[in-house]
Scaffold this motif. Structure first.
Motif, mmCIF file in Angstrom:
data_model
loop_
_atom_site.group_PDB
_atom_site.id
_atom_site.type_symbol
_atom_site.label_atom_id
_atom_site.label_comp_id
_atom_site.label_asym_id
_atom_site.label_seq_id
_atom_site.Cartn_x
_atom_site.Cartn_y
_atom_site.Cartn_z
ATOM 1 N N VAL A 155 0.851 -1.210 0.000
ATOM 2 C CA VAL A 155 0.000 0.000 0.000
ATOM 3 C C VAL A 155 0.880 1.251 0.000
ATOM 4 O O VAL A 155 0.690 2.187 -0.798
ATOM 5 C CB VAL A 155 -0.965 -0.014 1.213
ATOM 6 N N VAL A 156 1.887 1.238 0.898
ATOM 7 C CA VAL A 156 2.805 2.383 0.983
ATOM 8 C C VAL A 156 3.552 2.556 -0.346
ATOM 9 O O VAL A 156 3.720 3.677 -0.856
ATOM 10 C CB VAL A 156 3.796 2.189 2.159
ATOM 11 N N ASN A 157 3.981 1.456 -0.902
ATOM 12 C CA ASN A 157 4.735 1.467 -2.157
ATOM 13 C C ASN A 157 3.922 2.106 -3.296
ATOM 14 O O ASN A 157 4.413 2.984 -4.020
ATOM 15 C CB ASN A 157 5.102 0.014 -2.485
ATOM 16 N N ILE A 158 2.667 1.669 -3.434
ATOM 17 C CA ILE A 158 1.817 2.207 -4.505
ATOM 18 C C ILE A 158 1.538 3.702 -4.279
ATOM 19 O O ILE A 158 1.595 4.525 -5.213
ATOM 20 C CB ILE A 158 0.479 1.420 -4.595
ATOM 21 N N ALA A 159 1.308 4.032 -2.969
ATOM 22 C CA ALA A 159 1.053 5.441 -2.644
ATOM 23 C C ALA A 159 2.276 6.286 -2.983
ATOM 24 O O ALA A 159 2.175 7.383 -3.565
ATOM 25 C CB ALA A 159 0.693 5.573 -1.163
ATOM 26 N N LEU A 160 3.445 5.743 -2.634
ATOM 27 C CA LEU A 160 4.707 6.456 -2.891
ATOM 28 C C LEU A 160 4.905 6.667 -4.402
ATOM 29 O O LEU A 160 5.364 7.716 -4.848
ATOM 30 C CB LEU A 160 5.871 5.632 -2.306
ATOM 31 N N TRP A 161 4.550 5.660 -5.162
ATOM 32 C CA TRP A 161 4.665 5.741 -6.636
ATOM 33 C C TRP A 161 3.780 6.885 -7.159
ATOM 34 O O TRP A 161 4.214 7.710 -7.976
ATOM 35 C CB TRP A 161 4.249 4.405 -7.247
ATOM 36 N N GLY A 162 2.556 6.952 -6.637
ATOM 37 C CA GLY A 162 1.636 8.022 -7.044
ATOM 38 C C GLY A 162 2.184 9.389 -6.703
ATOM 39 O O GLY A 162 2.193 10.309 -7.540
ATOM 40 N N ALA A 166 5.330 10.210 -6.105
ATOM 41 C CA ALA A 166 6.535 10.483 -6.905
ATOM 42 C C ALA A 166 6.174 10.943 -8.314
ATOM 43 O O ALA A 166 6.794 11.856 -8.875
ATOM 44 C CB ALA A 166 7.414 9.224 -6.964
ATOM 45 N N ARG A 167 5.150 10.340 -8.884
ATOM 46 C CA ARG A 167 4.718 10.723 -10.234
ATOM 47 C C ARG A 167 4.168 12.154 -10.256
ATOM 48 O O ARG A 167 4.441 12.925 -11.175
ATOM 49 C CB ARG A 167 3.650 9.744 -10.756
ATOM 50 N N VAL A 168 3.406 12.478 -9.179
ATOM 51 C CA VAL A 168 2.839 13.841 -9.106
ATOM 52 C C VAL A 168 3.966 14.857 -8.965
ATOM 53 O O VAL A 168 4.021 15.873 -9.654
ATOM 54 C CB VAL A 168 1.842 13.957 -7.930
ATOM 55 N N VAL A 169 4.902 14.562 -8.042
ATOM 56 C CA VAL A 169 5.985 15.510 -7.750
ATOM 57 C C VAL A 169 6.909 15.689 -8.962
ATOM 58 O O VAL A 169 7.293 16.804 -9.296
ATOM 59 C CB VAL A 169 6.791 15.034 -6.511
ATOM 60 N N THR A 170 7.251 14.590 -9.620
ATOM 61 C CA THR A 170 8.234 14.675 -10.713
ATOM 62 C C THR A 170 7.592 14.833 -12.086
ATOM 63 O O THR A 170 8.291 14.877 -13.093
ATOM 64 C CB THR A 170 9.122 13.409 -10.732
ATOM 65 N N GLY A 171 6.311 14.833 -12.154
ATOM 66 C CA GLY A 171 5.638 14.908 -13.448
ATOM 67 C C GLY A 171 5.698 13.587 -14.206
ATOM 68 O O GLY A 171 5.551 13.551 -15.422
ATOM 69 N N GLY A 172 5.999 12.484 -13.492
ATOM 70 C CA GLY A 172 5.957 11.142 -14.102
ATOM 71 C C GLY A 172 7.271 10.704 -14.720
ATOM 72 O O GLY A 172 7.351 9.633 -15.306
ATOM 73 N N LYS A 173 8.343 11.513 -14.504
ATOM 74 C CA LYS A 173 9.635 11.131 -15.109
ATOM 75 C C LYS A 173 10.757 11.236 -14.090
ATOM 76 O O LYS A 173 10.944 12.276 -13.451
ATOM 77 C CB LYS A 173 9.934 12.047 -16.301
ATOM 78 N N GLY A 190 19.076 6.139 -18.308
ATOM 79 C CA GLY A 190 18.191 6.043 -19.472
ATOM 80 C C GLY A 190 16.884 5.313 -19.216
ATOM 81 O O GLY A 190 16.110 5.060 -20.137
ATOM 82 N N THR A 191 16.632 4.918 -17.954
ATOM 83 C CA THR A 191 15.386 4.188 -17.652
ATOM 84 C C THR A 191 14.506 5.046 -16.758
ATOM 85 O O THR A 191 14.987 5.615 -15.775
ATOM 86 C CB THR A 191 15.700 2.877 -16.898
ATOM 87 N N ASN A 192 13.218 5.139 -17.132
ATOM 88 C CA ASN A 192 12.296 5.905 -16.292
ATOM 89 C C ASN A 192 11.858 5.042 -15.114
ATOM 90 O O ASN A 192 11.102 4.086 -15.271
ATOM 91 C CB ASN A 192 11.078 6.332 -17.122
ATOM 92 N N LEU A 193 12.356 5.379 -13.914
ATOM 93 C CA LEU A 193 12.039 4.583 -12.717
ATOM 94 C C LEU A 193 10.561 4.662 -12.360
ATOM 95 O O LEU A 193 10.055 3.820 -11.640
ATOM 96 C CB LEU A 193 12.875 5.070 -11.524
ATOM 97 N N LEU A 194 9.861 5.703 -12.856
ATOM 98 C CA LEU A 194 8.460 5.882 -12.462
ATOM 99 C C LEU A 194 7.470 5.252 -13.445
ATOM 100 O O LEU A 194 6.261 5.400 -13.258
ATOM 101 C CB LEU A 194 8.154 7.373 -12.271
#
Lengths: 208, 156
Positions: free
Chosen positions: B97-104, B106-113, B118-122
């Motif tokens: 749950v924490v992992n998925i929330a963190l992913w969300g 991170a995507r919001v903060v970084t704009g998804g990149k 050369g690999t998009n971690l998000l």
């Protein structure tokens, strides 16, 4: 003169008390089994105490080694705790418990392999006249223990399938259907096996 | 088989009280008129009476106490294992749950990149792959550590 049913009031009271204690005991064991099934671990002690002599004796007759019989005795109770959840309360607990013990004993004997499950018929024997005295003379009573020992020795030389049937019928006083339940065979097989066990025992005892 | 022979074959079971009512009636009727079978039945009766009076073994001292102790120990061990499994399951769910929330987040903060080598971690695939590797390694390490701890506990 007093007839067979004309016991004195004091004896009758003792008989009534004994009967009620007996029925209380049975009620409490059934109750304890139900409590154990509901997860009450404290219910194990009265059940174990109630069955200790019968179960140990049964295992000893099957295994014929006190140390291993103790071990299987302990495993039987561990298995009971493991399986009590799936025990059908409508089934006779004696039969269920003895079949659990029997299966463990048979597994052990199969692993050991040096004890055949169905053949063994050539060790020592004793003359029939040490067994067959009739009546109740003082000599009869004096020889009772010796005869019992002779008989026990003869039984120990029988195959396992005969030993178990004899001990269940005569020591546990189980009916044929109860034995069938423990051994998981049809009643007709219990009957024929019992007959063969008795004949085999007699042959051993009458052998010169 | 004549009646004498068939009754004679039933005598051991008659003495063992293992015949049905009709068979028992036949045996009783026959032995009334056949001395040989009556004597034979008496002999079987001696055997069956002896079988009911065999010397009784005594239960070893402390067997019950030892068994109760072992049963309780085993029960506690199973309870510990069950609670351990429950705790692990709870922790695993919480971690995901924490992992998925963190992913969300991170995507919001970084704009998804968030590119590394050369690999998009998000991206979902990379995030899940990294999560599985990190989570799996942690779980195996924790299980080994707990097993070692349990063995130490048993040996002490």
């Amino acid at each position: 003169m007093m007839g067979p049913f004309g016991a004195s009031p004091r004896i009758r009271i003792v008989m009534i008390l004994a009967a009620s204690m007996n029925s209380n005991l049975f009620a409490s064991i059934e109750d304890a089994v139900e409590r154990l099934q509901r997860g009450d671990r404290n219910a194990l002690a009265p059940i174990m105490e109630n069955y200790q002599h019968r179960l140990y004796r049964f295992l000893l007759r099957l295994i014929q080694d006190p140390v291993v019989a103790e071990d299987i005795f302990q495993h039987t109770w561990l298995r009971v705790m493991e399986k009590i959840g799936s025990y059908d309360i409508r089934r006779n607990f004696d039969g269920w418990l003895f079949s659990v013990a029997r299966n463990l004993a048979i597994d052990h004997l199969r692993k050991r392999r040096d004890s055949s499950l169905d053949a063994n018929d050539d060790s020592g024997s004793a003359p029939i006249d040490r067994l067959s005295a009739s009546g109740a003379s003082p000599l009869e009573h004096l020889l009772e223990f010796e005869r019992g020992a002779v008989l026990a020795a003869a039984i120990s030389g029988l195959p396992l399938i005969h030993r178990e049937i004899l001990t269940l019928r005569f020591e546990e006083d189980m009916k044929l259907d109860e034995i069938a339940d423990v051994v998981a065979i049809p009643i007709s097989t219990v009957k024929s096996r019992l007959g063969r066990a008795l004949e085999s025992l007699r042959r051993r005892l009458e052998r010169p | 088989m004549n009646i004498h022979a068939s009754i004679r074959a039933m005598l051991p079971l008659a003495a063992a009280d293992a015949l049905d009512a009709e068979e028992m009636r036949q045996v009783e009727q026959h032995v009334r008129s056949c001395d040989e079978c009556r004597r034979e039945l008496d002999t079987w009766g001696v055997y069956t009476a002896g079988l009911q009076r065999l010397p009784q073994p005594s239960v070893p001292v402390h067997l019950i106490a030892r068994t109760q102790e072992q049963v309780l120990r085993e029960h506690e061990h199973s309870a510990t294992l069950r609670s351990g499994s429950l705790m692990f399951s709870g922790l695993a769910i919480y971690a995901w749950v924490v992992n998925i929330a963190l992913w969300g987040v991170a995507r919001v903060v970084t704009g998804g990149k968030l590119c590394v080598l050369g690999t998009n971690l998000l991206s979902l695939e990379t995030w899940l792959l990294v999560s599985f590797i990190v989570g799996g390694t942690t779980a195996v390490t924790a299980a080994l550590a707990l097993k070692h701890h349990g063995e130490l506990g048993r040996n002490l």
